[in-house]
Design a protein around this motif. Structure first.
Motif, PDB file in Angstrom:
ATOM      1  N   ILE A   1      -3.718 -22.627   6.292  1.00  9.42           N
ATOM      2  CA  ILE A   1      -3.733 -21.122   6.513  1.00  9.42           C
ATOM      3  C   ILE A   1      -2.587 -20.793   5.963  1.00  9.42           C
ATOM      4  O   ILE A   1      -1.474 -21.329   6.211  1.00  9.42           O
ATOM      5  N   GLY A   2      -2.554 -19.627   5.092  1.00 13.75           N
ATOM      6  CA  GLY A   2      -1.354 -18.841   4.710  1.00 13.75           C
ATOM      7  C   GLY A   2      -1.001 -18.275   5.831  1.00 13.75           C
ATOM      8  O   GLY A   2      -1.351 -17.706   6.584  1.00 13.75           O
ATOM      9  N   HIS A   3       0.558 -18.145   5.881  1.00 13.58           N
ATOM     10  CA  HIS A   3       1.342 -17.306   6.699  1.00 13.58           C
ATOM     11  C   HIS A   3       2.110 -16.193   5.741  1.00 13.58           C
ATOM     12  O   HIS A   3       2.553 -16.609   4.983  1.00 13.58           O
ATOM     13  N   ILE A   4       1.788 -14.864   6.176  1.00 16.56           N
ATOM     14  CA  ILE A   4       2.367 -13.724   5.579  1.00 16.56           C
ATOM     15  C   ILE A   4       3.682 -13.507   6.391  1.00 16.56           C
ATOM     16  O   ILE A   4       3.695 -13.311   7.790  1.00 16.56           O
TER      17      ILE A   4
ATOM     18  N   ALA B   1      11.310  -2.229   9.313  1.00 17.82           N
ATOM     19  CA  ALA B   1      11.632  -3.352   9.390  1.00 17.82           C
ATOM     20  C   ALA B   1      12.818  -3.758   8.551  1.00 17.82           C
ATOM     21  O   ALA B   1      12.769  -3.593   7.170  1.00 17.82           O
ATOM     22  N   CYS B   2      14.227  -3.768   9.033  1.00 16.95           N
ATOM     23  CA  CYS B   2      15.383  -4.241   8.292  1.00 16.95           C
ATOM     24  C   CYS B   2      15.870  -5.466   8.748  1.00 16.95           C
ATOM     25  O   CYS B   2      16.089  -5.745   9.736  1.00 16.95           O
ATOM     26  N   GLN B   3      16.020  -6.624   7.754  1.00 19.63           N
ATOM     27  CA  GLN B   3      16.500  -7.662   7.943  1.00 19.63           C
ATOM     28  C   GLN B   3      17.609  -8.213   6.589  1.00 19.63           C
ATOM     29  O   GLN B   3      17.036  -8.130   5.628  1.00 19.63           O
ATOM     30  N   ASP B   4      18.618  -8.596   6.967  1.00 19.32           N
ATOM     31  CA  ASP B   4      19.329  -9.302   5.861  1.00 19.32           C
ATOM     32  C   ASP B   4      19.776  -8.224   4.631  1.00 19.32           C
ATOM     33  O   ASP B   4      19.712  -8.482   3.680  1.00 19.32           O
ATOM     34  N   GLY B   5      19.962  -6.981   5.262  1.00 19.99           N
ATOM     35  CA  GLY B   5      20.285  -5.858   4.089  1.00 19.99           C
ATOM     36  C   GLY B   5      18.938  -5.224   3.577  1.00 19.99           C
ATOM     37  O   GLY B   5      19.236  -4.227   2.469  1.00 19.99           O
ATOM     38  N   THR B   6      17.837  -5.747   3.605  1.00 18.65           N
ATOM     39  CA  THR B   6      16.599  -5.184   2.996  1.00 18.65           C
ATOM     40  C   THR B   6      15.665  -4.630   4.200  1.00 18.65           C
ATOM     41  O   THR B   6      15.414  -5.198   5.157  1.00 18.65           O
ATOM     42  N   CYS B   7      15.352  -3.418   3.788  1.00 20.69           N
ATOM     43  CA  CYS B   7      14.573  -2.485   4.722  1.00 20.69           C
ATOM     44  C   CYS B   7      13.083  -2.242   4.054  1.00 20.69           C
ATOM     45  O   CYS B   7      12.997  -2.340   2.643  1.00 20.69           O
TER      46      CYS B   7
ATOM     47  N   LEU C   1       6.633  -8.276   4.923  1.00 18.32           N
ATOM     48  CA  LEU C   1       7.903  -8.244   4.396  1.00 18.32           C
ATOM     49  C   LEU C   1       8.144  -8.928   3.026  1.00 18.32           C
ATOM     50  O   LEU C   1       7.209 -10.118   3.199  1.00 18.32           O
ATOM     51  N   PRO C   2       9.331  -8.821   2.299  1.00 21.72           N
ATOM     52  CA  PRO C   2       9.413  -9.882   0.968  1.00 21.72           C
ATOM     53  C   PRO C   2       9.522 -11.159   1.892  1.00 21.72           C
ATOM     54  O   PRO C   2       9.061 -12.173   1.131  1.00 21.72           O
ATOM     55  N   THR C   3      10.425 -11.264   2.635  1.00 20.97           N
ATOM     56  CA  THR C   3      10.738 -12.686   3.290  1.00 20.97           C
ATOM     57  C   THR C   3      11.093 -12.290   4.830  1.00 20.97           C
ATOM     58  O   THR C   3      11.313 -11.262   5.202  1.00 20.97           O
ATOM     59  N   LEU C   4      10.858 -13.471   5.590  1.00 19.14           N
ATOM     60  CA  LEU C   4      11.175 -13.328   6.900  1.00 19.14           C
ATOM     61  C   LEU C   4      12.158 -14.447   7.203  1.00 19.14           C
ATOM     62  O   LEU C   4      11.536 -15.657   7.037  1.00 19.14           O
TER      63      LEU C   4
END
Length: 160
Positions: free
Chosen positions: A30-33, A55-61, A101-104
């Protein structure tokens, strides 16, 4: 014991050895997005026409208009005497959407939701800063899964 007997004994012993070691557990394919999921409470869903999530995390929105879909719950249909069980899906009045998101990571994430009512008037903008959760839903051998989920109701946003 002749050479054939020794060979058969060794082959039989070699065949039994794998049973002495634990087998590797299979992990689901199962892939996780990486993303944030949002659910709108049934008590508030009729007041929502459109929603936009930032959603903004680690300077990326990342920001996106959400495609909202009806939510559902599983309804137990019981089991037959021979042990075959079933369930069906039933709408529960909620609305569901998500943003990729690009990353989480497990660092704090700020989610801001804005939108309009079905008549087009602006809904209150709601913001929540929370920490996504990491877990091993399939066991530690299958790796850590990080998830971020929020719920929106008349009182605002909360982490789910």
């Amino acid at each position: 014991m002749g050479k054939i007997g020794v060979a058969l004994t060794l082959a039989g012993t070699a065949a039994l050895l794998p049973g002495c070691y634990p087998e590797a557990a299979a992990c689901p394919a199962i892939g996780h997005i990486a993303g944030v999921s949002l659910s709108v409470a049934a008590s508030y869903a009729d007041q929502v026409g459109t929603l936009r999530l930032k959603a903004c995390q680690d300077g990326t929105c990342t920001e996106k208009d959400l495609d909202l879909h009806p939510g559902a719950v599983a309804v137990d249909q019981g089991c037959t005497p021979d042990g075959v069980c079933s369930a069906t899906s039933s709408p529960d009045g909620t609305l569901l959407g998500s943003i990729e998101l690009p990353t989480l990571s497990e660092s704090p994430l700020e989610a801001t939701v804005s939108g309009t009512s079905p008549s087009g008037t602006a809904l209150p903008t709601r913001t929540l800063t929370f920490t996504p959760r990491g877990d091993y839903p399939y066991g530690e051998q299958c790796g850590r899964v990080i998830s971020a989920a929020v719920s929106l109701d008349e009182d605002g946003l909360s982490q789910t």
